[in-house]
Design an enzyme around this catalytic site. Structure first.
Site, short mmCIF file in Angstrom:
data_model
loop_
_atom_site.label_atom_id
_atom_site.label_comp_id
_atom_site.label_asym_id
_atom_site.label_seq_id
_atom_site.Cartn_x
_atom_site.Cartn_y
_atom_site.Cartn_z
N ASN A 83 -15.13 3.85 -3.23
CA ASN A 83 -15.22 2.85 -4.28
C ASN A 83 -14.99 1.45 -3.70
OD1 ASN A 83 -15.39 1.81 -6.96
ND2 ASN A 83 -14.53 3.74 -7.71
N HIS A 113 1.24 -2.85 15.22
CA HIS A 113 1.83 -3.81 16.14
C HIS A 113 3.16 -3.25 16.63
CE1 HIS A 113 -1.16 -6.79 15.08
NE2 HIS A 113 -0.99 -6.43 13.83
N GLY A 140 -6.88 5.50 -5.71
CA GLY A 140 -6.93 4.06 -5.54
C GLY A 140 -5.62 3.46 -5.06
N ALA A 158 -2.79 8.15 -6.38
CA ALA A 158 -2.99 6.70 -6.36
C ALA A 158 -1.72 5.98 -5.93
CB ALA A 158 -3.43 6.21 -7.73
#
Length: 185
Positions: A83, A113, A140, A158
């Protein structure tokens, strides 16, 4: 050993490397070109994916905008749907299986990092591959961090932040993501 070889091996590498920087600029251009193709022009989108990605199967659809670092380190199986606003920092490989659904605003990251400030201040990074199995649904606003493997037949809830490997046949969620329950057929 080149900085690109170091990246693939998970060793510290210099983020300001000229070859690395040029590749990233080239692929930023491809991202913009892909995003500009009308959603209805499936042939043009598929041709651009061939140019952008390391490999992909049949029936792949990525809703723009789509952001990535190199593209060539992304390998998608068949029947993959992503999406809006997928971001893939593919300094190392991102391998996605078949029948995978990716919700909006998902981030898949292979780069990290150093924890040590001196190393960070030298512009160093480290990259580890991400593997996503078959029959996976990533909800999502989820985040997948470097070095993670998500098994097959998995649902990532999600908003989850996946910091450790997730086994097959489970629902996982939370920050950090943990197994919530098994998936039974």
């Amino acid at each position: 050993m080149s900085e690109l070889e170091k990246m693939k091996k998970g060793e510290l590498f210099f983020l300001g490397d000229e070859v690395f920087t040029k590749r990233k600029q080239h692929y930023k251009k491809l991202c913009l070109e892909y995003d500009a193709i009308p959603k209805s022009d499936e042939e043009a989108r598929n041709n651009k994916m061939k140019e952008m990605l390391g490999g992909y199967g049949e029936h792949v659809y990525i809703q723009p905008p789509f952001n990535f670092d190199h593209g060539q380190n992304i390998y998608l199986g068949s029947h993959v749907f992503a999406n809006y606003n997928l971001t893939v920092l593919d300094i190392n490989d991102v391998i996605v299986g078949d029948n995978v659904l990716i919700g909006p605003d998902v981030g898949i990251y292979t780069i990290n990092h150093p924890i040590n400030a001196k190393a960070r201040n030298k512009g160093l990074g480290q990259a580890f591959p991400v593997h996503i199995g078959n029959d996976v649904w990533i909800g999502g606003h989820s985040t997948i961090v470097p070095g993670v493997t998500i098994g097959s037949n998995v649902v990532i809830a999600a908003g989850a932040v996946v910091t450790k490997d997730i086994p097959d046949n489970v629902v996982a969620g939370g920050v950090p993501a943990t197994v919530i329950k098994p998936i039974e057929d």
